[in-house]
Design an enzyme around this catalytic site. Structure first.
Site, mmCIF file in Angstrom:
data_model
loop_
_atom_site.group_PDB
_atom_site.id
_atom_site.type_symbol
_atom_site.label_atom_id
_atom_site.label_comp_id
_atom_site.label_asym_id
_atom_site.label_seq_id
_atom_site.Cartn_x
_atom_site.Cartn_y
_atom_site.Cartn_z
ATOM 1 N N LEU A 88 -36.348 -13.177 -42.391
ATOM 2 C CA LEU A 88 -35.996 -13.030 -41.134
ATOM 3 C C LEU A 88 -37.039 -12.102 -40.477
ATOM 4 O O LEU A 88 -37.562 -12.255 -39.234
ATOM 5 C CB LEU A 88 -34.693 -12.583 -41.001
ATOM 6 C CG LEU A 88 -34.337 -11.897 -39.764
ATOM 7 C CD1 LEU A 88 -33.988 -12.682 -38.486
ATOM 8 C CD2 LEU A 88 -33.067 -11.143 -39.981
ATOM 9 N N HIS A 195 -34.164 -20.313 -48.312
ATOM 10 C CA HIS A 195 -35.668 -20.308 -49.070
ATOM 11 C C HIS A 195 -35.523 -21.403 -50.284
ATOM 12 O O HIS A 195 -36.146 -21.188 -51.445
ATOM 13 C CB HIS A 195 -36.228 -18.890 -49.445
ATOM 14 C CG HIS A 195 -36.208 -18.052 -48.227
ATOM 15 N ND1 HIS A 195 -36.966 -18.472 -47.360
ATOM 16 C CD2 HIS A 195 -35.588 -16.925 -48.051
ATOM 17 C CE1 HIS A 195 -37.188 -17.296 -46.353
ATOM 18 N NE2 HIS A 195 -36.006 -16.687 -46.761
ATOM 19 N N GLN A 244 -41.546 -21.554 -44.049
ATOM 20 C CA GLN A 244 -40.745 -20.585 -44.688
ATOM 21 C C GLN A 244 -39.193 -20.683 -45.128
ATOM 22 O O GLN A 244 -38.677 -20.123 -46.242
ATOM 23 C CB GLN A 244 -40.727 -19.260 -43.734
ATOM 24 C CG GLN A 244 -40.454 -17.916 -44.309
ATOM 25 C CD GLN A 244 -39.482 -16.898 -43.218
ATOM 26 O OE1 GLN A 244 -38.473 -17.517 -42.840
ATOM 27 N NE2 GLN A 244 -40.040 -16.006 -43.022
#
Length: 299
Positions: A88, A195, A244
């Site tokens: 983040l 992730h 990401q």
């Protein structure tokens, strides 16, 4: 060279950002603008909410982003040579290097958090911290778990990785990690498998939001999580932000590359000191510090 680094989920605490709100008119204006953009008073949850309220992904992510970005905004001498953020924190880094406007980045962070929360609800999943095992061994064990999704998600520092995947897959992997000599294999209290491939639906939502957001020219390189390389090209930055969500956070490799490119001082901007600890474990010779805001009288 100064590298400014920005933390991710897990650094939140009740009371975060209140000193900034109380002492700096610019900070107060930015917090109030955030309340308006988000459609709820996130400041109430940040300053005086409960740990439980602050732990919700849709609250945690914008809260950490706001603390980090607003702290950077009131710094007296903010001149980064390079920036990076953990997960983040990459959005905070992109405000710091002028690629994203504050309000645009906040909207993206909020949309990302909601999309991730939805993805978590689609399939129960989790993450676990693995301590004291070689990175390669962790990757190999994850790949060996049959019929389950489990991957190395965060390369935080040598010997400290986080794995991510289905609940059964992560539990099986933890048992094998302990058998292989891990000092600890600890399931984390998180909402889901960040992730990892289980975030694919969130990735699609974020891609659409990013497409509709203006990205500007960077004033310094951002070292991005997905490839640990410096970037200033806005198109590449956008692609990497989307990737990401399902790719691992290469924090160890990012810090190593920043050091190789001349970073001598790492300044953490935002709540906590987690990243400073990781930097020292990655490169003991690096100097680390917390961002120091000017005294209120000087603001």
């Amino acid at each position: 060279m100064k590298a400014y680094i920005f933390p991710g989920q897990g650094s939140q605490f009740v009371g975060m950002g209140k000193d900034l709100y109380d002492n700096f008119s610019q900070a107060k204006d930015m917090f109030e603008q955030a309340n308006e953009i988000l459609g709820f008073r996130i400041t109430d949850l940040m300053f005086s909410g409960t740990d439980e309220e602050l732990k919700q992904t849709k609250v945690t992510q914008p809260a950490i982003f706001l603390h980090s970005v607003i702290q950077a905004a009131v710094l007296a001498d903010f001149k980064p040579d390079m920036v990076a953020g953990h997960s983040l924190g990459e959005f905070s880094a992109l405000v710091a290097n002028k690629v994203l406007k504050f309000e645009d980045a906040l909207r993206l962070v909020s949309q990302r958090a909601l999309a991730m929360q939805k993805a978590c609800e689609l399939q129960p999943s989790t993450m676990a911290a693995i301590l004291g095992l070689d990175d390669e061994k962790v990757v190999d064990i994850c790949a060996s778990i049959p019929n389950e999704i489990v991957v190395a998600a965060n390369f935080n520092c040598p010997g400290q990785l986080v794995i991510s995947g289905s609940i059964k897959g992560v539990e099986m992997a933890c048992e094998q990690m302990k058998a292989a000599g891990a000092k600890r294999a600890l399931i984390l209290p998180v909402g889901g498998a960040f992730h990892s491939p289980l975030m694919k639906s969130a990735e699609q939502e974020l891609a659409l939001a990013i497409e509709n957001t203006e990205f500007n020219k960077a004033i310094c390189p951002v070292y991005q999580n997905v490839d640990a390389r410096p970037h200033i090209d806005s198109e590449v930055i956008q692609e990497n932000l989307v990737k990401q969500l399902t790719a691992p956070v290469l924090w160890t490799q990012s810090v190593q590359q920043m050091v190789a490119d001349g970073a001598s001082l790492f300044i953490e901007c935002g709540p906590g000191k987690v990243l400073q600890g990781l930097v020292k474990k990655i490169n003991k010779d690096s100097e680390v510090a917390s961002a120091v805001v000017p005294s209120p009288a000087a603001s």
